[in-house]
Design an enzyme around this catalytic site. Structure first.
Site, PDB file in Angstrom:
ATOM      1  N   LEU A  14       0.848  -1.205   0.000  1.00  0.00           N
ATOM      2  CA  LEU A  14       0.000   0.000   0.000  1.00  0.00           C
ATOM      3  C   LEU A  14       0.879   1.249   0.000  1.00  0.00           C
ATOM      4  O   LEU A  14       0.975   1.963   0.986  1.00  0.00           O
ATOM      5  CB  LEU A  14      -0.948  -0.022   1.199  1.00  0.00           C
ATOM      6  CG  LEU A  14      -2.079  -1.030   1.077  1.00  0.00           C
ATOM      7  CD1 LEU A  14      -2.865  -1.120   2.376  1.00  0.00           C
ATOM      8  CD2 LEU A  14      -2.999  -0.674  -0.071  1.00  0.00           C
ATOM      9  N   HIS A  15       1.549   1.473  -1.119  1.00  0.00           N
ATOM     10  CA  HIS A  15       2.428   2.620  -1.286  1.00  0.00           C
ATOM     11  C   HIS A  15       2.087   3.324  -2.592  1.00  0.00           C
ATOM     12  O   HIS A  15       1.678   2.679  -3.555  1.00  0.00           O
ATOM     13  CB  HIS A  15       3.888   2.181  -1.316  1.00  0.00           C
ATOM     14  CG  HIS A  15       4.309   1.517  -0.041  1.00  0.00           C
ATOM     15  ND1 HIS A  15       4.551   2.218   1.110  1.00  0.00           N
ATOM     16  CD2 HIS A  15       4.471   0.217   0.277  1.00  0.00           C
ATOM     17  CE1 HIS A  15       4.868   1.373   2.081  1.00  0.00           C
ATOM     18  NE2 HIS A  15       4.817   0.146   1.596  1.00  0.00           N
ATOM     19  N   ALA A  16       2.248   4.616  -2.625  1.00  0.00           N
ATOM     20  CA  ALA A  16       2.068   5.460  -3.811  1.00  0.00           C
ATOM     21  C   ALA A  16       0.772   5.162  -4.553  1.00  0.00           C
ATOM     22  O   ALA A  16      -0.303   5.435  -4.049  1.00  0.00           O
ATOM     23  CB  ALA A  16       3.288   5.368  -4.711  1.00  0.00           C
ATOM     24  N   PRO A  18      -1.013   2.330  -5.438  1.00  0.00           N
ATOM     25  CA  PRO A  18      -2.037   1.495  -4.799  1.00  0.00           C
ATOM     26  C   PRO A  18      -2.701   2.184  -3.599  1.00  0.00           C
ATOM     27  O   PRO A  18      -3.898   2.029  -3.387  1.00  0.00           O
ATOM     28  CB  PRO A  18      -1.276   0.247  -4.363  1.00  0.00           C
ATOM     29  CG  PRO A  18      -0.115   0.180  -5.283  1.00  0.00           C
ATOM     30  CD  PRO A  18       0.259   1.618  -5.535  1.00  0.00           C
TER      31      PRO A  18
END
Length: 92
Positions: A14-16, A18
């Site tokens: 769950l980075h950038a 997404p």
């Protein structure tokens, strides 16, 4: 309280991008949802800062929860998004 335990399907976690998809999806449900890494403290799933602070990686298990009306339907949709690493919220 309704809960869903799901494994993050996005390889990058769950980075950038997404995380942005996830926050937009949660907000569009109109249901307050929290997210926590398994065994961790829940944060507002509609908060980009809270979400990024989790440090959730691809393959991690997270717990989505809500005690609102229509929580089951909203959690099912958001859980599918997370588990399958989709680019948009599945249709209701």
């Amino acid at each position: 309280m309704a809960e869903r335990r799901v494994t993050i399907g996005w390889a990058e976690g769950l980075h950038a991008r997404p995380a942005s998809i996830f926050v937009r999806a949660v907000t569009s449900t109109g249901v307050p949802i929290t997210i926590a890494k398994e065994g961790g403290h829940p944060v507002n799933a509609g908060s980009m800062l809270g979400l990024l602070g989790l440090g959730a990686q691809g393959g991690d298990t997270v717990v989505l929860a809500s005690d609102a009306d229509n929580a089951d339907a909203a959690l099912d949709r958001v859980a599918k998004l997370v588990q399958e690493g989709l680019d948009e919220l599945p249709a209701a």
